[in-house]
Design a protein around this motif. Structure first.
Motif, PDB file in Angstrom:
ATOM      1  N   GLY A   1      -1.719 -13.995  13.364  1.00  0.00           N
ATOM      2  CA  GLY A   1      -0.471 -13.832  13.182  1.00  0.00           C
ATOM      3  C   GLY A   1       0.101 -12.511  12.639  1.00  0.00           C
ATOM      4  N   ASN A   2       1.294 -12.226  12.843  1.00  0.00           N
ATOM      5  CA  ASN A   2       1.748 -10.927  12.287  1.00  0.00           C
ATOM      6  C   ASN A   2       1.906 -10.612  11.011  1.00  0.00           C
ATOM      7  OD1 ASN A   2       2.206  -9.821  14.882  1.00  0.00           O
ATOM      8  ND2 ASN A   2       3.908 -10.909  15.174  1.00  0.00           N
ATOM      9  N   THR A   3       1.715  -9.277  10.457  1.00  0.00           N
ATOM     10  CA  THR A   3       1.985  -8.894   9.156  1.00  0.00           C
ATOM     11  C   THR A   3       2.497  -7.782   8.971  1.00  0.00           C
ATOM     12  OG1 THR A   3       0.747  -8.859   6.983  1.00  0.00           O
ATOM     13  CG2 THR A   3      -0.156  -7.924   8.931  1.00  0.00           C
ATOM     14  N   THR A   4       3.232  -7.498   7.807  1.00  0.00           N
ATOM     15  CA  THR A   4       3.839  -6.162   7.740  1.00  0.00           C
ATOM     16  C   THR A   4       3.133  -5.318   6.651  1.00  0.00           C
ATOM     17  OG1 THR A   4       5.704  -6.815   6.510  1.00  0.00           O
ATOM     18  CG2 THR A   4       5.866  -6.810   8.988  1.00  0.00           C
ATOM     19  N   GLY A   5       3.340  -4.232   6.416  1.00  0.00           N
ATOM     20  CA  GLY A   5       2.845  -3.637   5.000  1.00  0.00           C
ATOM     21  C   GLY A   5       3.205  -1.925   5.235  1.00  0.00           C
ATOM     22  N   TYR A   6       2.779  -1.278   4.042  1.00  0.00           N
ATOM     23  CA  TYR A   6       2.980   0.096   3.919  1.00  0.00           C
ATOM     24  C   TYR A   6       1.717   0.861   3.757  1.00  0.00           C
ATOM     25  CZ  TYR A   6       7.700  -1.509   2.911  1.00  0.00           C
ATOM     26  OH  TYR A   6       8.992  -2.046   3.032  1.00  0.00           O
ATOM     27  N   PHE A   7       1.569   2.057   4.614  1.00  0.00           N
ATOM     28  CA  PHE A   7       0.483   2.885   4.411  1.00  0.00           C
ATOM     29  C   PHE A   7       0.413   4.187   4.122  1.00  0.00           C
ATOM     30  CE2 PHE A   7      -2.774   5.553   6.723  1.00  0.00           C
ATOM     31  CZ  PHE A   7      -3.952   5.045   6.330  1.00  0.00           C
TER      32      PHE A   7
ATOM     33  N   SER B   1       3.731  -4.836  -0.262  1.00  0.00           N
ATOM     34  CA  SER B   1       5.032  -5.040  -0.760  1.00  0.00           C
ATOM     35  C   SER B   1       5.356  -3.780  -1.484  1.00  0.00           C
ATOM     36  CB  SER B   1       5.231  -6.236  -1.426  1.00  0.00           C
ATOM     37  OG  SER B   1       6.513  -6.280  -2.157  1.00  0.00           O
ATOM     38  N   LEU B   2       6.327  -3.150  -1.828  1.00  0.00           N
ATOM     39  CA  LEU B   2       6.795  -2.081  -2.421  1.00  0.00           C
ATOM     40  C   LEU B   2       7.115  -2.651  -3.907  1.00  0.00           C
ATOM     41  CD1 LEU B   2       8.920  -0.163  -0.190  1.00  0.00           C
ATOM     42  CD2 LEU B   2       6.583   0.213  -0.727  1.00  0.00           C
ATOM     43  N   ASN B   3       7.363  -3.837  -3.909  1.00  0.00           N
ATOM     44  CA  ASN B   3       7.717  -4.509  -5.248  1.00  0.00           C
ATOM     45  C   ASN B   3       6.385  -5.211  -5.810  1.00  0.00           C
ATOM     46  OD1 ASN B   3       8.501  -6.018  -7.566  1.00  0.00           O
ATOM     47  ND2 ASN B   3      10.197  -7.129  -6.603  1.00  0.00           N
ATOM     48  N   ILE B   4       5.681  -4.560  -6.833  1.00  0.00           N
ATOM     49  CA  ILE B   4       4.409  -4.873  -7.459  1.00  0.00           C
ATOM     50  C   ILE B   4       4.640  -6.322  -7.975  1.00  0.00           C
ATOM     51  CG2 ILE B   4       3.056  -4.508  -9.184  1.00  0.00           C
ATOM     52  CD1 ILE B   4       3.677  -1.535  -9.149  1.00  0.00           C
ATOM     53  N   GLU B   5       5.522  -6.812  -8.548  1.00  0.00           N
ATOM     54  CA  GLU B   5       5.690  -8.153  -8.905  1.00  0.00           C
ATOM     55  C   GLU B   5       5.485  -9.226  -7.430  1.00  0.00           C
ATOM     56  OE1 GLU B   5       9.324  -8.818 -10.722  1.00  0.00           O
ATOM     57  OE2 GLU B   5       8.990  -7.574 -12.465  1.00  0.00           O
TER      58      GLU B   5
ATOM     59  N   ASP C   1      -5.903 -11.050  -5.452  1.00  0.00           N
ATOM     60  CA  ASP C   1      -6.270 -10.757  -4.345  1.00  0.00           C
ATOM     61  C   ASP C   1      -7.153  -9.470  -4.870  1.00  0.00           C
ATOM     62  OD1 ASP C   1      -6.577  -8.792  -1.908  1.00  0.00           O
ATOM     63  OD2 ASP C   1      -4.704  -9.952  -0.894  1.00  0.00           O
ATOM     64  N   ASP C   2      -8.274  -9.275  -3.917  1.00  0.00           N
ATOM     65  CA  ASP C   2      -9.276  -8.408  -4.216  1.00  0.00           C
ATOM     66  C   ASP C   2      -8.812  -7.002  -4.109  1.00  0.00           C
ATOM     67  OD1 ASP C   2     -11.197 -10.182  -4.722  1.00  0.00           O
ATOM     68  OD2 ASP C   2     -12.038 -10.221  -2.518  1.00  0.00           O
ATOM     69  N   ASP C   3      -7.703  -6.793  -3.351  1.00  0.00           N
ATOM     70  CA  ASP C   3      -7.010  -5.454  -3.376  1.00  0.00           C
ATOM     71  C   ASP C   3      -5.904  -5.236  -4.267  1.00  0.00           C
ATOM     72  OD1 ASP C   3      -8.979  -4.873  -1.453  1.00  0.00           O
ATOM     73  OD2 ASP C   3      -7.794  -5.567   0.349  1.00  0.00           O
ATOM     74  N   TYR C   4      -5.686  -5.972  -5.043  1.00  0.00           N
ATOM     75  CA  TYR C   4      -4.450  -6.033  -5.752  1.00  0.00           C
ATOM     76  C   TYR C   4      -4.299  -4.480  -6.517  1.00  0.00           C
ATOM     77  CZ  TYR C   4      -1.094  -6.470  -9.693  1.00  0.00           C
ATOM     78  OH  TYR C   4      -0.225  -6.362 -10.694  1.00  0.00           O
ATOM     79  N   LEU C   5      -5.259  -4.203  -7.216  1.00  0.00           N
ATOM     80  CA  LEU C   5      -5.263  -2.785  -7.966  1.00  0.00           C
ATOM     81  C   LEU C   5      -4.661  -1.652  -6.767  1.00  0.00           C
ATOM     82  CD1 LEU C   5      -7.881  -2.907 -10.156  1.00  0.00           C
ATOM     83  CD2 LEU C   5      -6.021  -3.075 -10.703  1.00  0.00           C
ATOM     84  N   ILE C   6      -5.205  -1.587  -5.741  1.00  0.00           N
ATOM     85  CA  ILE C   6      -5.003  -0.463  -4.903  1.00  0.00           C
ATOM     86  C   ILE C   6      -3.657  -0.694  -4.386  1.00  0.00           C
ATOM     87  CG2 ILE C   6      -5.958  -1.408  -2.554  1.00  0.00           C
ATOM     88  CD1 ILE C   6      -6.817   1.417  -2.023  1.00  0.00           C
ATOM     89  N   GLN C   7      -3.288  -1.838  -4.108  1.00  0.00           N
ATOM     90  CA  GLN C   7      -1.895  -2.286  -3.592  1.00  0.00           C
ATOM     91  C   GLN C   7      -0.814  -1.975  -4.612  1.00  0.00           C
ATOM     92  OE1 GLN C   7      -0.623  -5.332  -0.979  1.00  0.00           O
ATOM     93  NE2 GLN C   7      -2.952  -6.299  -0.810  1.00  0.00           N
ATOM     94  N   ALA C   8      -1.110  -2.284  -5.735  1.00  0.00           N
ATOM     95  CA  ALA C   8      -0.231  -2.012  -6.972  1.00  0.00           C
ATOM     96  C   ALA C   8       0.046  -0.350  -6.983  1.00  0.00           C
ATOM     97  CB  ALA C   8      -0.645  -2.743  -8.109  1.00  0.00           C
ATOM     98  N   LEU C   9      -1.073   0.241  -7.024  1.00  0.00           N
ATOM     99  CA  LEU C   9      -1.120   1.933  -7.214  1.00  0.00           C
ATOM    100  C   LEU C   9      -0.405   2.434  -6.097  1.00  0.00           C
ATOM    101  CD1 LEU C   9      -2.080   4.120  -8.604  1.00  0.00           C
ATOM    102  CD2 LEU C   9      -4.166   4.131  -7.379  1.00  0.00           C
TER     103      LEU C   9
ATOM    104  N   ILE D   1       4.249   5.306  -4.065  1.00  0.00           N
ATOM    105  CA  ILE D   1       5.608   5.425  -3.016  1.00  0.00           C
ATOM    106  C   ILE D   1       6.800   5.199  -3.942  1.00  0.00           C
ATOM    107  CG2 ILE D   1       6.977   4.181  -1.249  1.00  0.00           C
ATOM    108  CD1 ILE D   1       4.137   2.991  -0.305  1.00  0.00           C
ATOM    109  N   GLU D   2       7.068   4.812  -4.831  1.00  0.00           N
ATOM    110  CA  GLU D   2       8.094   4.798  -5.768  1.00  0.00           C
ATOM    111  C   GLU D   2       8.234   6.152  -6.448  1.00  0.00           C
ATOM    112  OE1 GLU D   2       9.188   2.989 -10.093  1.00  0.00           O
ATOM    113  OE2 GLU D   2       7.967   1.824  -8.936  1.00  0.00           O
TER     114      GLU D   2
END
Length: 227
Positions: free
Chosen positions: A145-151, A170-174, A180-188, A193-194
């Motif tokens: 499937g397709n997924t989107t994200g920010y790098f 997502s750009l929205n931490i909420e 998710d195992d990658d929650y911390l790096i994604q939140a950071l 980006i903000e």
């Protein structure tokens, strides 16, 4: 001894010479006015074709021959930033399940943070030639499937290439999954980006259609970062 040449004939010859000279000048001006623009246009179109095929060095070389022709200056500025974007995409592909499926929606380039001092000993560089990059992308996940994200990516002077900094779905931490195992790096990453949007100046523009065309044809791997 009286001359056998008539004054009227001499005058007529001068007029003819002047007319011939004027005619030659007009013909030359017309020829140059047609030939030179055609040559410039042919060179310009050839340069665009080279860029579409990922041959940025050759395309840039042609564009620089007529730097003031049409929108050449704009294109030269675009390919400078596009070359950085391709390097960042290379770093992105290393973390994707299906690297060849990637396409880019937007690319944001950020200059240095005015509130932060950059160490001269650091190998991570953010400057006019190597901006901080945020890619908004789409790619296939492991299930097809397709997924989107920010790098996010920054330039490493040792590798002379862009490297992984972080990614987020997502750009929205909420909206992120705390389990998710990658929650911390994604939140950071979302927070970085903000902060970039708040404190750093956006720089550079690119032709996103050309960038994706070169990515699709897998022709970007030979593109070197243009300073």
């Amino acid at each position: 001894t009286a001359s056998n040449t008539s004054p009227k004939l001499i005058l007529s010859s001068k007029k003819i010479a002047a007319i011939v000279a004027t005619t030659l000048v007009i013909i030359l001006a017309v020829v140059l006015g047609v030939v030179i623009p055609k040559q410039k246009d042919a060179s310009y179109k050839q340069a665009l074709d080279l860029l579409d095929r990922g041959k940025y060095d050759e395309g840039q070389e042609l564009l620089l021959k007529n730097p003031n022709y049409k929108d050449t200056q704009t294109i030269l500025e675009e390919i400078k930033y596009e070359s950085c974007a391709y390097s960042a995409v290379n770093a992105l592909k290393k973390i994707l399940k299906n690297p060849d499926s990637v396409s880019v929606y937007t690319v944001d380039f950020y200059g240095p943070d005015p509130e932060l001092e950059t160490s001269t000993e650091s190998t991570t560089i953010v400057d006019e030639d190597h901006p901080f990059i945020v890619l908004h992308y789409a790619a296939q996940n492991g299930f097809g499937g397709n997924t989107t994200g920010y790098f996010t990516s920054s330039y490493n002077s040792d590798d002379q290439a862009y490297q992984f900094v972080g990614y987020t779905d997502s750009l929205n931490i909420e909206d992120l999954d705390k389990d998710d195992d990658d929650y911390l790096i994604q939140a950071l990453t979302a927070k970085i980006i903000e902060l970039k949007e708040e404190s750093c100046e956006k720089v550079g523009t690119i032709d996103i259609e050309r960038l994706n065309k070169v990515l699709k044809n897998n022709a970007y791997t030979a593109v070197k970062i243009i300073s």
